[in-house]
Design a protein around this motif. Structure first.
Motif, PDB file in Angstrom:
ATOM      1  N   HIS A   1       0.623  -1.166   0.070  1.00  0.00           N
ATOM      2  CA  HIS A   1      -0.224   0.147  -0.005  1.00  0.00           C
ATOM      3  C   HIS A   1       0.810   1.191   0.092  1.00  0.00           C
ATOM      4  N   ASN A   2       2.314   1.005   0.071  1.00  0.00           N
ATOM      5  CA  ASN A   2       2.976   2.326  -0.029  1.00  0.00           C
ATOM      6  C   ASN A   2       3.501   2.628  -1.311  1.00  0.00           C
ATOM      7  N   LEU A   3       3.185   1.800  -2.239  1.00  0.00           N
ATOM      8  CA  LEU A   3       3.602   1.948  -3.826  1.00  0.00           C
ATOM      9  C   LEU A   3       2.558   2.288  -4.465  1.00  0.00           C
ATOM     10  N   VAL A   4       2.780   2.889  -5.659  1.00  0.00           N
ATOM     11  CA  VAL A   4       1.626   3.140  -6.780  1.00  0.00           C
ATOM     12  C   VAL A   4       1.156   1.632  -7.031  1.00  0.00           C
ATOM     13  N   PRO A   5      -0.186   1.378  -7.351  1.00  0.00           N
ATOM     14  CA  PRO A   5      -0.516   0.159  -7.592  1.00  0.00           C
ATOM     15  C   PRO A   5      -0.256  -0.222  -8.983  1.00  0.00           C
ATOM     16  N   THR A   6       0.341  -1.389  -9.159  1.00  0.00           N
ATOM     17  CA  THR A   6       0.232  -2.088 -10.689  1.00  0.00           C
ATOM     18  C   THR A   6      -0.445  -3.574 -10.353  1.00  0.00           C
ATOM     19  N   GLY A   7      -1.598  -3.426 -10.612  1.00  0.00           N
ATOM     20  CA  GLY A   7      -2.698  -4.742 -10.608  1.00  0.00           C
ATOM     21  C   GLY A   7      -3.636  -4.121  -9.626  1.00  0.00           C
ATOM     22  N   THR A   8      -4.323  -5.213  -9.270  1.00  0.00           N
ATOM     23  CA  THR A   8      -5.614  -4.790  -8.395  1.00  0.00           C
ATOM     24  C   THR A   8      -5.175  -4.272  -7.038  1.00  0.00           C
ATOM     25  N   ASP A   9      -5.546  -3.238  -6.566  1.00  0.00           N
ATOM     26  CA  ASP A   9      -5.000  -2.714  -5.223  1.00  0.00           C
ATOM     27  C   ASP A   9      -5.716  -3.272  -3.865  1.00  0.00           C
ATOM     28  N   LEU A  10      -4.849  -4.063  -3.416  1.00  0.00           N
ATOM     29  CA  LEU A  10      -5.459  -4.973  -2.073  1.00  0.00           C
ATOM     30  C   LEU A  10      -6.070  -3.816  -1.183  1.00  0.00           C
ATOM     31  N   TYR A  11      -5.476  -2.660  -0.769  1.00  0.00           N
ATOM     32  CA  TYR A  11      -5.724  -1.930   0.294  1.00  0.00           C
ATOM     33  C   TYR A  11      -7.100  -1.230  -0.246  1.00  0.00           C
ATOM     34  N   SER A  12      -7.368  -0.906  -1.678  1.00  0.00           N
ATOM     35  CA  SER A  12      -8.526  -0.316  -1.847  1.00  0.00           C
ATOM     36  C   SER A  12      -9.796  -1.135  -1.847  1.00  0.00           C
ATOM     37  N   VAL A  13      -9.481  -2.617  -2.054  1.00  0.00           N
ATOM     38  CA  VAL A  13     -10.559  -3.605  -2.066  1.00  0.00           C
ATOM     39  C   VAL A  13     -10.625  -3.874  -0.576  1.00  0.00           C
ATOM     40  N   ALA A  14      -9.640  -3.887   0.235  1.00  0.00           N
ATOM     41  CA  ALA A  14      -9.955  -3.960   1.678  1.00  0.00           C
ATOM     42  C   ALA A  14     -10.647  -2.938   2.436  1.00  0.00           C
ATOM     43  N   LEU A  15     -10.649  -1.643   1.959  1.00  0.00           N
ATOM     44  CA  LEU A  15     -11.473  -0.661   2.390  1.00  0.00           C
ATOM     45  C   LEU A  15     -12.845  -0.820   1.940  1.00  0.00           C
ATOM     46  N   HIS A  16     -13.114  -1.129   0.763  1.00  0.00           N
ATOM     47  CA  HIS A  16     -14.367  -1.469   0.427  1.00  0.00           C
ATOM     48  C   HIS A  16     -15.037  -2.700   1.396  1.00  0.00           C
ATOM     49  N   GLU A  17     -14.337  -3.740   1.484  1.00  0.00           N
ATOM     50  CA  GLU A  17     -15.021  -5.140   1.999  1.00  0.00           C
ATOM     51  C   GLU A  17     -15.291  -4.681   3.470  1.00  0.00           C
ATOM     52  N   ILE A  18     -14.087  -3.826   4.095  1.00  0.00           N
ATOM     53  CA  ILE A  18     -14.590  -3.584   5.532  1.00  0.00           C
ATOM     54  C   ILE A  18     -15.708  -2.655   5.676  1.00  0.00           C
ATOM     55  N   LEU A  19     -15.789  -1.854   4.803  1.00  0.00           N
ATOM     56  CA  LEU A  19     -17.141  -1.072   4.687  1.00  0.00           C
ATOM     57  C   LEU A  19     -18.411  -1.938   4.732  1.00  0.00           C
ATOM     58  N   HIS A  20     -18.328  -2.917   3.675  1.00  0.00           N
ATOM     59  CA  HIS A  20     -19.570  -3.908   4.023  1.00  0.00           C
ATOM     60  C   HIS A  20     -19.495  -4.500   5.452  1.00  0.00           C
ATOM     61  N   ALA A  21     -18.454  -4.829   5.954  1.00  0.00           N
ATOM     62  CA  ALA A  21     -18.780  -5.415   7.187  1.00  0.00           C
ATOM     63  C   ALA A  21     -19.050  -4.228   8.309  1.00  0.00           C
ATOM     64  N   LEU A  22     -19.078  -2.906   8.225  1.00  0.00           N
ATOM     65  CA  LEU A  22     -19.436  -2.039   8.895  1.00  0.00           C
ATOM     66  C   LEU A  22     -20.944  -1.762   8.499  1.00  0.00           C
ATOM     67  N   GLY A  23     -21.544  -2.282   7.501  1.00  0.00           N
ATOM     68  CA  GLY A  23     -23.087  -2.192   7.343  1.00  0.00           C
ATOM     69  C   GLY A  23     -23.521  -1.389   6.198  1.00  0.00           C
ATOM     70  N   ILE A  24     -22.602  -1.161   5.345  1.00  0.00           N
ATOM     71  CA  ILE A  24     -22.979  -0.425   3.957  1.00  0.00           C
ATOM     72  C   ILE A  24     -23.156  -1.638   2.885  1.00  0.00           C
ATOM     73  N   GLY A  25     -24.573  -1.869   2.664  1.00  0.00           N
ATOM     74  CA  GLY A  25     -25.135  -2.761   1.828  1.00  0.00           C
ATOM     75  C   GLY A  25     -25.524  -3.986   2.517  1.00  0.00           C
ATOM     76  N   THR A  26     -25.403  -4.082   3.897  1.00  0.00           N
ATOM     77  CA  THR A  26     -25.672  -5.305   4.586  1.00  0.00           C
ATOM     78  C   THR A  26     -26.560  -5.065   5.778  1.00  0.00           C
ATOM     79  N   TYR A  27     -26.401  -3.957   6.706  1.00  0.00           N
ATOM     80  CA  TYR A  27     -27.344  -3.709   7.932  1.00  0.00           C
ATOM     81  C   TYR A  27     -28.611  -3.668   7.359  1.00  0.00           C
ATOM     82  N   ASP A  28     -29.753  -3.632   8.298  1.00  0.00           N
ATOM     83  CA  ASP A  28     -31.108  -3.400   8.105  1.00  0.00           C
ATOM     84  C   ASP A  28     -31.204  -1.838   7.811  1.00  0.00           C
TER      85      ASP A  28
END
Ligand SMILES: [Zn+2]
Length: 341
Positions: free
Chosen positions: A209-236
């Motif tokens: 995550h300290n380098l310019v991404p060359t490929g699919t950026d794990l940091y960015s996808v992790a942010l996205h999935e953690i936000l699902h865990a926090l309720g975006i798209g998932t909680y009542d």
């Protein structure tokens, strides 16, 4: 394509904050994935940890501790000779195998929200999946179902919600039922979550995550999935504010200007290609919670991503932003109001 490096300290003003959510990652079930690989493991874990840290810094909601076992998860209400006992449990999905791990009563520290992280083969172009864990509730009673039995059930419900609600207003879910004709209910604050990433070599991950991404950026996808865990798209609280492609939550509407068309078709994301100001520098960027991400691209948290969290009930940092874009937006809004008079 040139990309700026991610700023490592996204929220320097938060140093004085005494308490906020603390997203803790559990990689214990990660064996035989890229999180375990001698070459990629350290950088992969660090990228997901950075995403968790950035969200922990952005969310100011406090969550009370929960004691392990009966001390935290079992609550009894009594009235005269009647008693009702509610047993709460929580759980998660094993991120590597998909197995359901439920019926748990673990100790959770003040502000702790634990996420189990792993990897597995995902079909098609799916990069990752994330969500909240499970909640469970059982009830038992003694005494007949007359007179003060309902009072005992109400007392048990209040005590159970006091523990599982963690003293916060953010609701991950509510479970309710009837026992002996009396209603009971427990409201659960966030406790556990789970997320996993594609691990079948169909995705070329960029781990560092300290380098310019060359490929699919794990940091960015992790942010996205953690936000699902926090309720975006998932909680009542999410579902309750979605109607087709439209969003009714006030914070996101204030940030974006309208809730109309703001939700992606299947209903679990912000609409494709929605733009918002990055927290770090105010530059417009595609939001983290739209449905997809391009290769060689890093996403950071945006104002609109946090506005959705606030609509779910989370408290977040407010964005210090004297940006011309925002001022222009406010000016236009004021003009619109004058015309309506
Ligand atoms: Zn998603």
């Amino acid at each position: 394509m040139t990309k700026k490096l991610l700023v490592t300290a996204l929220f320097p003003a938060l140093a004085t904050q005494v308490s906020a959510i603390n997203i803790m990652l559990d990689f214990d079930t990660h064996s035989s994935t890229f999180f375990d690989n001698a070459t990629t493991g350290a950088a992969a874990r660090a990228a997901v940890q950075q995403a968790a840290d950035d969200l922990s810094a952005a969310i100011t909601t406090k969550l009370n501790a929960i004691s392990a076992g009966d001390a935290g998860y079992k609550n009894t209400g009594t009235d005269q000779s009647k008693s009702v006992t509610l047993d709460s449990t929580i759980g998660y999905t094993n991120p590597n195998t998909g197995a359901t791990i439920s019926g748990l009563t673990p100790a959770l520290a003040q502000d702790e929200f634990k996420i189990y992280v792993g990897a597995r083969s995902l079909t098609g172009t799916t990069l990752g999946q994330g969500g909240p864990g499970f909640i469970g509730l059982g009830a038992g009673g003694s005494g007949s179902n007359t007179g003060t039995f309902a009072n005992a059930a109400a007392a048990a419900s209040a005590a159970s919600t006091a523990d599982m609600g963690r003293g916060s207003s953010i609701v991950a879910g509510t479970l309710s039922g009837t026992i002996g004709g009396a209603n009971y209910s427990t409201t659960f604050a966030p406790t556990l979550g789970n997320l996993w990433f594609d691990n079948d070599n169909s995705t070329t991950w960029h781990y560092n995550h300290n380098l310019v991404p060359t490929g699919t950026d794990l940091y960015s996808v992790a942010l996205h999935e953690i936000l699902h865990a926090l309720g975006i798209g998932t909680y009542d609280a999410w579902t309750n504010q979605v109607s087709g492609a439209n969003w009714s939550g006030a914070n996101a509407i204030a940030s974006h200007g309208t809730g109309t068309g703001l939700i992606d078709g299947p209903g679990a994301h912000i609409a494709e290609n929605t733009m918002s100001a990055r927290l770090s520098d105010g530059v417009m960027q595609e939001v983290v919670m739209d449905p997809d991400i391009q290769v060689n691209t890093r996403k950071e948290l945006t104002e609109l991503d946090l506005a959705f969290l606030r609509d779910l009930g989370w408290e977040t940092v407010t964005v210090p932003e004297p940006s011309s874009t925002l001022l222009l937006g406010l000016g236009s809004f004021a003009l619109l109001l004058r015309r309506q008079k």
